[in-house]
Design a protein around this motif. Structure first.
Motif, PDB file in Angstrom:
ATOM      1  N   SER A 181      50.396  98.305  15.789  1.00  0.00           N
ATOM      2  CA  SER A 181      49.082  98.633  15.239  1.00  0.00           C
ATOM      3  C   SER A 181      48.105  98.632  16.273  1.00  0.00           C
ATOM      4  O   SER A 181      47.187  99.415  16.426  1.00  0.00           O
ATOM      5  CB  SER A 181      48.572  97.400  14.339  1.00  0.00           C
ATOM      6  N   GLU A 187      48.141  92.154  25.991  1.00  0.00           N
ATOM      7  CA  GLU A 187      49.475  91.652  25.109  1.00  0.00           C
ATOM      8  C   GLU A 187      49.729  90.601  25.845  1.00  0.00           C
ATOM      9  O   GLU A 187      50.082  90.373  27.073  1.00  0.00           O
ATOM     10  CB  GLU A 187      50.341  92.745  25.210  1.00  0.00           C
ATOM     11  N   ILE A 225      55.395  99.090   8.942  1.00  0.00           N
ATOM     12  CA  ILE A 225      54.767  99.902  10.093  1.00  0.00           C
ATOM     13  C   ILE A 225      53.819 100.815   9.226  1.00  0.00           C
ATOM     14  O   ILE A 225      52.813 101.405   9.679  1.00  0.00           O
ATOM     15  CB  ILE A 225      55.892 100.705  10.857  1.00  0.00           C
ATOM     16  N   HIS A 267      65.014  98.421   9.493  1.00  0.00           N
ATOM     17  CA  HIS A 267      63.709  99.023   9.175  1.00  0.00           C
ATOM     18  C   HIS A 267      63.949 100.287   8.342  1.00  0.00           C
ATOM     19  O   HIS A 267      64.882 101.058   9.026  1.00  0.00           O
ATOM     20  CB  HIS A 267      63.018  99.442  10.394  1.00  0.00           C
ATOM     21  N   ALA A 268      63.179 100.548   7.334  1.00  0.00           N
ATOM     22  CA  ALA A 268      63.112 101.939   6.814  1.00  0.00           C
ATOM     23  C   ALA A 268      61.682 102.136   6.803  1.00  0.00           C
ATOM     24  O   ALA A 268      60.856 101.474   6.527  1.00  0.00           O
ATOM     25  CB  ALA A 268      63.587 101.712   5.322  1.00  0.00           C
TER      26      ALA A 268
HETATM   27  C1  LIG Z   1      62.950  91.359  10.081  1.00  0.00           C
HETATM   28  C2  LIG Z   1      61.776  92.783   9.887  1.00  0.00           C
HETATM   29  C3  LIG Z   1      62.150  93.694   9.135  1.00  0.00           C
HETATM   30  C4  LIG Z   1      61.049  94.834   8.881  1.00  0.00           C
HETATM   31  N1  LIG Z   1      61.284  95.755   8.063  1.00  0.00           N
HETATM   32  C5  LIG Z   1      60.402  96.771   7.976  1.00  0.00           C
HETATM   33  C6  LIG Z   1      60.653  97.825   7.024  1.00  0.00           C
HETATM   34  O1  LIG Z   1      61.610  98.177   6.748  1.00  0.00           O
HETATM   35  N2  LIG Z   1      59.787  98.872   7.338  1.00  0.00           N
HETATM   36  C7  LIG Z   1      58.634  98.678   8.077  1.00  0.00           C
HETATM   37  O2  LIG Z   1      57.946  99.711   8.059  1.00  0.00           O
HETATM   38  N3  LIG Z   1      58.151  97.714   8.578  1.00  0.00           N
HETATM   39  C8  LIG Z   1      59.244  96.621   8.469  1.00  0.00           C
HETATM   40  N4  LIG Z   1      59.013  95.460   9.403  1.00  0.00           N
HETATM   41  C9  LIG Z   1      57.552  95.164   9.712  1.00  0.00           C
HETATM   42  C10 LIG Z   1      57.102  96.013  11.064  1.00  0.00           C
HETATM   43  O3  LIG Z   1      57.984  95.716  12.019  1.00  0.00           O
HETATM   44  C11 LIG Z   1      55.847  95.258  11.339  1.00  0.00           C
HETATM   45  O4  LIG Z   1      54.808  95.320  10.242  1.00  0.00           O
HETATM   46  C12 LIG Z   1      55.250  95.978  12.502  1.00  0.00           C
HETATM   47  O5  LIG Z   1      55.834  96.092  13.512  1.00  0.00           O
HETATM   48  C13 LIG Z   1      53.946  95.041  12.829  1.00  0.00           C
HETATM   49  O6  LIG Z   1      53.081  95.644  13.773  1.00  0.00           O
HETATM   50  P1  LIG Z   1      51.735  94.880  14.210  1.00  0.00           P
HETATM   51  O7  LIG Z   1      51.253  95.609  15.249  1.00  0.00           O
HETATM   52  O8  LIG Z   1      50.579  94.961  13.245  1.00  0.00           O
HETATM   53  O9  LIG Z   1      52.140  93.404  14.801  1.00  0.00           O
HETATM   54  P2  LIG Z   1      52.824  92.693  15.726  1.00  0.00           P
HETATM   55  O10 LIG Z   1      54.008  93.353  16.035  1.00  0.00           O
HETATM   56  O11 LIG Z   1      52.977  91.130  15.271  1.00  0.00           O
HETATM   57  O12 LIG Z   1      51.911  92.845  17.110  1.00  0.00           O
HETATM   58  C14 LIG Z   1      50.937  91.759  17.333  1.00  0.00           C
HETATM   59  C15 LIG Z   1      50.961  91.761  18.807  1.00  0.00           C
HETATM   60  O13 LIG Z   1      49.577  90.873  19.249  1.00  0.00           O
HETATM   61  C16 LIG Z   1      50.185  90.169  20.201  1.00  0.00           C
HETATM   62  N5  LIG Z   1      49.458  88.749  20.348  1.00  0.00           N
HETATM   63  C17 LIG Z   1      49.144  87.860  19.572  1.00  0.00           C
HETATM   64  N6  LIG Z   1      48.347  86.995  19.894  1.00  0.00           N
HETATM   65  C18 LIG Z   1      47.903  87.581  20.938  1.00  0.00           C
HETATM   66  C19 LIG Z   1      46.663  86.885  21.996  1.00  0.00           C
HETATM   67  N7  LIG Z   1      46.538  85.990  21.644  1.00  0.00           N
HETATM   68  N8  LIG Z   1      46.384  87.827  22.881  1.00  0.00           N
HETATM   69  C20 LIG Z   1      47.154  88.795  23.490  1.00  0.00           C
HETATM   70  N9  LIG Z   1      48.306  89.562  22.349  1.00  0.00           N
HETATM   71  C21 LIG Z   1      48.250  88.701  21.305  1.00  0.00           C
HETATM   72  C22 LIG Z   1      51.595  89.747  19.904  1.00  0.00           C
HETATM   73  O14 LIG Z   1      52.189  89.292  21.038  1.00  0.00           O
HETATM   74  C23 LIG Z   1      52.243  91.087  19.413  1.00  0.00           C
HETATM   75  O15 LIG Z   1      52.643  91.901  20.353  1.00  0.00           O
HETATM   76  C24 LIG Z   1      59.941  94.503   9.415  1.00  0.00           C
HETATM   77  C25 LIG Z   1      59.684  93.402  10.454  1.00  0.00           C
HETATM   78  C26 LIG Z   1      60.880  92.588  10.601  1.00  0.00           C
HETATM   79  C27 LIG Z   1      60.495  91.581  11.667  1.00  0.00           C
END
Ligand SMILES: Cc1cc2nc3c(=O)[nH]c(=O)nc-3n(C[C@H](O)[C@H](O)[C@H](O)COP(=O)(O)OP(=O)(O)OC[C@H]3O[C@@H](n4cnc5c(N)ncnc54)[C@H](O)[C@@H]3O)c2cc1C
Length: 461
Positions: free
Chosen positions: A14, A33, A439, A57-58
């Motif tokens: 995101s 990051e 995602i 993941h799907a």
């Molecule tokens: C087991 C599992 C199964 C899943 N299944 C699915 C699925 O089937 N379909 C689907 O669409 N999604 C699925 N997901 C969810 C999907 O992977 C996540 O929703 C998505 O990747 C989240 O992205 P994000 O960027 O919002 O959050 P995150 O990936 O959590 O990214 C946040 C980032 O912020 C960084 N951060 C945190 N604090 C700080 C700070 N103080 N300073 C700098 N950086 C910081 C973290 O290190 C991280 O890199 C699954 C996830 C998991 C773990």
């Protein structure tokens, strides 16, 4: 230089999508990051010759013009290849059964007692009718709409399992609306985001209606679900490839404070120094914002305390393909004691596993109050129990403990708005939108950010 147009906190999918949108709208952007790699929950890496993802993941809503499709079509320099997800199955002692997709499917699901199937079908029909009459199903729990005093424990495990996989929470905390979306009976989309003037990109204009026709003839639960052919990291790689040079990325750069003046965000501090910008996009855990800004309004702080989360354990197994149980495209669900969702991802791309081997991810919801080592032990033992003889074929074992979504879509759980009480501080990620999952949900939150920043005149295209 320590002044940018925008700063993005967090380099998961995101944060990176936000940086892409801002930079392609002419802004120079700093991404900070805290880890040494980008992508976080949306990534793949090598383990002993296998390419594992961060969980099975799907990816939902690609074909119907969902939010990730919108972002890919409008901002990506190339679009990664996606493969049709396949089907969902239920693993039973007697082998695989299709996950029911229609009323008739529930009525003939003979792994549950006949009277229970009738009750489920009746409840489904009633909820569809209530929804058609305008009732908000997001406030009715799945638990509430079934007569538990007469249903069997098998049925309770079955319903609870599907609730956990769709919301991360039990049937007492999962809404009927969430189940209908997960079962592909309800469409979610971008209509609310696109209805403003000038916001037309040929997206489908259908909104969260329950489709009674689907209840009768839905072909698959995985309708419009896909897997990225080159693994999860292919999505993040496509974003990184598309970023203009006006984006600077610092890894190993944990933000420690968000700097504010008169309730307006002006910058962030890391151990290395401070950086300033007109807009701060925050993609880390929204529930943690009070750790970065001390003087937040009390009401906002108490709302953040209502955020609910779940925790998952994924066990990746490299398995000799002579063990013949995973010869399908899609996923399977085991719903009896210690439920899991399994996905043989090397069936989408045999490069994920060495020759003659398969790679399968098994995802369990875990209880944070239980000791992690005993969760790992119980989960592994469950796999050995469900697939008798599998231990002789296991070539690689790898464990991952993760928080899949930053906020579970649970009844009475809190999901943040894009805007915060702090001016120029915006949030994106899976705790900033309640539509779809993972995602796709993260992508919805970025589309909402675009809408807000356009309204403010900060970006125009
Ligand atoms: C087991 C599992 C199964 C899943 N299944 C699915 C699925 O089937 N379909 C689907 O669409 N999604 C699925 N997901 C969810 C999907 O992977 C996540 O929703 C998505 O990747 C989240 O992205 P994000 O960027 O919002 O959050 P995150 O990936 O959590 O990214 C946040 C980032 O912020 C960084 N951060 C945190 N604090 C700080 C700070 N103080 N300073 C700098 N950086 C910081 C973290 O290190 C991280 O890199 C699954 C996830 C998991 C773990």
């Amino acid at each position: 230089m320590n002044k940018y147009d925008s700063i993005v906190v967090g380099g998961g999918v995101s944060g990176l999508l936000s940086a892409l949108v801002l930079s392609k709208s002419g802004k120079n952007v700093l991404v900070l990051e805290k880890n040494n790699v980008l992508g976080n929950n949306c990534n793949s890496y090598d383990v002993d010759g296998y390419q594992v993802d961060t969980g099975p993941h799907a990816i939902t809503q690609l074909r119907r013009g969902g939010p990730l499709t919108y972002l890919m079509n409008n901002y990506f320099d190339y679009i990664p290849a996606f493969v049709d997800y396949g089907n969902y199955f239920i693993r039973t002692e007697k082998g695989l059964r299709d996950v029911p997709t229609t009323l008739a499917g529930y009525l003939t699901l003979d792994i549950l007692p006949g009277k229970d199937r009738l009750k489920i079908a009746r409840a489904l029909t009633k909820m569809v009718l209530l929804r058609r009459m305008g009732k908000d199903l997001s406030k009715i729990s799945v638990y509430e709409c079934l007569p538990w005093d007469i249903l069997s424990s098998d049925t309770a495990e079955f319903v609870d399992t599907f609730c956990y996989f769709l919301s991360g929470k039990s049937m007492r905390e999962t809404s009927v609306q969430r189940m209908f979306v997960g079962g592909a009976f309800v469409e979610e989309n971008l209509r609310d985001d696109i209805k403003e003037k000038g916001w037309h990109h040929n997206l489908h204009d259908v909104v969260g209606k329950v489709n009674i026709g689907r209840l009768l003839k839905n072909k698959k639960v995985s309708y419009d679900q896909y897997y990225p052919r080159d693994g999860l990291k292919a999505i993040v790689n496509a974003v990184l490839f598309s970023l203009p040079e006006t984006v600077e990325i610092k890894t190993n750069a944990a933000v420690e404070d968000i700097i504010t003046e008169d309730s307006t965000a002006t910058g962030v501090s890391t151990g290395e120094g401070s950086y300033y910008a007109d807009k701060i996009i925050y993609s880390a855990f929204v529930k943690d914002i009070p750790e970065y800004i001390r003087d937040l309004p009390a009401q906002y702080v108490s709302q953040l305390k209502m955020i609910k989360q779940s925790r998952t354990l994924t066990i990746w197994l490299g398995i000799d393909e002579k063990f013949g149980e995973f010869n399908y495209m899609g996923g399977e669900v085991w719903f009896r004691k210690k439920a899991f969702w399994a996905m043989p991802i090397s069936n989408y791309n045999n490069n994920f596993a060495p020759e003659d081997k398969k790679l399968v991810g098994f995802m369990f919801n875990i209880d944070e109050s239980t000791d992690y080592e005993s969760e790992k032990h119980d989960a592994y033992e469950t796999i050995l129990r469900v697939y008798p003889g599998i231990e002789r074929f296991i070539d690689m074992t790898h464990y991952q403990a993760t928080t899949p979504e930053k906020a579970a879509v649970a009844i009475n759980g809190f999901i943040s708005d894009t805007e915060t009480p702090i001016k120029n501080l915006y949030v994106v990620g899976t705790d900033a939108d309640n539509r779809s999952m993972g995602i796709t949900r993260a992508a919805y939150s970025v589309v909402k950010l675009i809408k807000v920043l356009r309204r403010e005149g900060y970006i125009v295209n």
